[in-house]
Design an enzyme around this catalytic site. Sequence first.
Site, PDB file in Angstrom:
ATOM      1  N   ASN A   1     -11.088  -2.989  -5.214  1.00  0.00           N
ATOM      2  CA  ASN A   1     -10.336  -2.004  -6.003  1.00  0.00           C
ATOM      3  C   ASN A   1     -11.018  -1.654  -7.334  1.00  0.00           C
ATOM      4  O   ASN A   1     -10.667  -0.661  -7.976  1.00  0.00           O
ATOM      5  CB  ASN A   1      -8.890  -2.455  -6.245  1.00  0.00           C
ATOM      6  CG  ASN A   1      -7.997  -2.310  -5.029  1.00  0.00           C
ATOM      7  OD1 ASN A   1      -7.093  -3.106  -4.792  1.00  0.00           O
ATOM      8  ND2 ASN A   1      -8.220  -1.273  -4.229  1.00  0.00           N
TER       9      ASN A   1
ATOM     10  N   ASP B   1       0.832  -1.203   0.000  1.00  0.00           N
ATOM     11  CA  ASP B   1       0.000   0.000   0.000  1.00  0.00           C
ATOM     12  C   ASP B   1       0.871   1.259   0.000  1.00  0.00           C
ATOM     13  O   ASP B   1       2.003   1.245   0.505  1.00  0.00           O
ATOM     14  CB  ASP B   1      -0.919  -0.021   1.234  1.00  0.00           C
ATOM     15  CG  ASP B   1      -2.086   0.936   1.076  1.00  0.00           C
ATOM     16  OD1 ASP B   1      -2.361   1.369  -0.064  1.00  0.00           O
ATOM     17  OD2 ASP B   1      -2.725   1.260   2.091  1.00  0.00           O
TER      18      ASP B   1
HETATM   19  C1  IPE Z   1      -5.388  -2.866  -0.184  1.00  0.00           C
HETATM   20  O1  IPE Z   1      -5.031  -1.548  -0.477  1.00  0.00           O
HETATM   21  C2  IPE Z   1      -5.409  -3.674  -1.417  1.00  0.00           C
HETATM   22  C3  IPE Z   1      -4.133  -3.823  -2.132  1.00  0.00           C
HETATM   23  C4  IPE Z   1      -2.967  -3.425  -1.761  1.00  0.00           C
HETATM   24  C5  IPE Z   1      -4.239  -4.534  -3.351  1.00  0.00           C
HETATM   25  P1  IPE Z   1      -6.120  -0.381  -0.567  1.00  0.00           P
HETATM   26  O2  IPE Z   1      -5.349   0.875  -0.625  1.00  0.00           O
HETATM   27  O3  IPE Z   1      -7.083  -0.633  -1.653  1.00  0.00           O
HETATM   28  O4  IPE Z   1      -6.871  -0.518   0.842  1.00  0.00           O
HETATM   29  P2  IPE Z   1      -7.918   0.425   1.566  1.00  0.00           P
HETATM   30  O5  IPE Z   1      -9.092   0.573   0.660  1.00  0.00           O
HETATM   31  O6  IPE Z   1      -7.252   1.750   1.807  1.00  0.00           O
HETATM   32  O7  IPE Z   1      -8.231  -0.264   2.846  1.00  0.00           O
HETATM   33  C1  IPE Z   2      -1.637   0.096  -3.340  1.00  0.00           C
HETATM   34  O1  IPE Z   2      -1.366   1.449  -3.388  1.00  0.00           O
HETATM   35  C2  IPE Z   2      -1.798  -0.506  -4.711  1.00  0.00           C
HETATM   36  C3  IPE Z   2      -3.143  -1.005  -5.018  1.00  0.00           C
HETATM   37  C4  IPE Z   2      -4.182  -0.990  -4.239  1.00  0.00           C
HETATM   38  C5  IPE Z   2      -3.320  -1.578  -6.324  1.00  0.00           C
HETATM   39  P1  IPE Z   2      -2.543   2.502  -3.406  1.00  0.00           P
HETATM   40  O2  IPE Z   2      -2.909   2.789  -4.826  1.00  0.00           O
HETATM   41  O3  IPE Z   2      -3.655   2.072  -2.536  1.00  0.00           O
HETATM   42  O4  IPE Z   2      -1.820   3.766  -2.799  1.00  0.00           O
HETATM   43  P2  IPE Z   2      -2.444   4.823  -1.797  1.00  0.00           P
HETATM   44  O5  IPE Z   2      -2.958   4.070  -0.610  1.00  0.00           O
HETATM   45  O6  IPE Z   2      -3.527   5.544  -2.535  1.00  0.00           O
HETATM   46  O7  IPE Z   2      -1.295   5.716  -1.453  1.00  0.00           O
HETATM   47 MG    MG Z   3      -4.093   2.371  -0.574  1.00  0.00          MG
END
Ligand code: IPE
Ligand code: IPE
Ligand code: MG
Length: 254
Positions: free
Chosen positions: A73, A25
């Site tokens: 997602n 993340d």
């Molecule tokens: C969790 O990350 C899913 C992945 C890393 C694939 P998100 O960034 O989507 O999680 P939430 O929605 O903030 O909990």
């Molecule tokens: C995790 O990084 C990757 C996926 C969920 C695919 P994020 O895209 O959630 O990054 P933040 O949380 O917005 O910084």
């Molecule tokens: Mg995220």
Amino acid sequence: MTLKSSTQTVPEVSLVPRHIALIMDGNGRWATKRFMPRVAGHAKGVEAVRGVVEACAKAGVEYVTFFAFSSENWRRPQEEVSVLMRLFMTALEREVAKMHANGIRLKIVGDLDRFDDKLQQMIASAERKTAGNTRMTVTVCANYGGRWDIMQATGKMVAANPGVTTFTEEMLAPHLSMAYAPEPDLFIRTGGEERISNFLLWQLAYTELYFTETYWPDFDAAALERALVSYQRRERRFGRTSEQLTEQAAAVKC
Ligand code: IPE
Ligand code: IPE
Ligand code: MG
């Protein structure tokens, strides 16, 4: 072979986790901080995966599992979802041969039907090509959700036991999508959020949790090492008392 779950038997614990599960993340925030589009963070995130796979192989970890795309997602802007899918395909194209050469078995788990046919074919072919490798297993969770996993396993368990109305953990476990791996010993989430976000809900029952502020694209071998050191300091009791563990260790030494 069915692997026993941590609520049925106490697993053997070693200093190096056998299985690490990671929520990658912070890609978007990594990019935003640099005045770059969010997708630049995802591209950089793929490089971090490569580094962590190498570092885990060196450390002797047997299973590494990455959460790449959650069931939730799809709620992101369409453009970001498309870029993530493209990145996934490019990464498969580029990395599979290298992984195969390094003795790595690749597994992709999740509700894969929602992906387009080309991607599904690439996934199947990557899994086929690397199926016989034994050095380490890398799992990518894509369109994965812990609740989806429990529900799909429940459906299969019921179908496999016609007429049965009472079920046990042992009956469900073989149908979970990662039944081929032991439960994770260590869970790592980068990016500062301290939540599970519908990752491996069943399998994380007794996993040690580690959260770091580091954004995923910055998570390198040194950052992994810090997580491994934190893991080594934990006392994994699985419901028992600390005194019992001390007695057990003394008995082994005698
Ligand atoms: C969790 O990350 C899913 C992945 C890393 C694939 P998100 O960034 O989507 O999680 P939430 O929605 O903030 O909990
Ligand atoms: C995790 O990084 C990757 C996926 C969920 C695919 P994020 O895209 O959630 O990054 P933040 O949380 O917005 O910084
Ligand atoms: Mg995220």
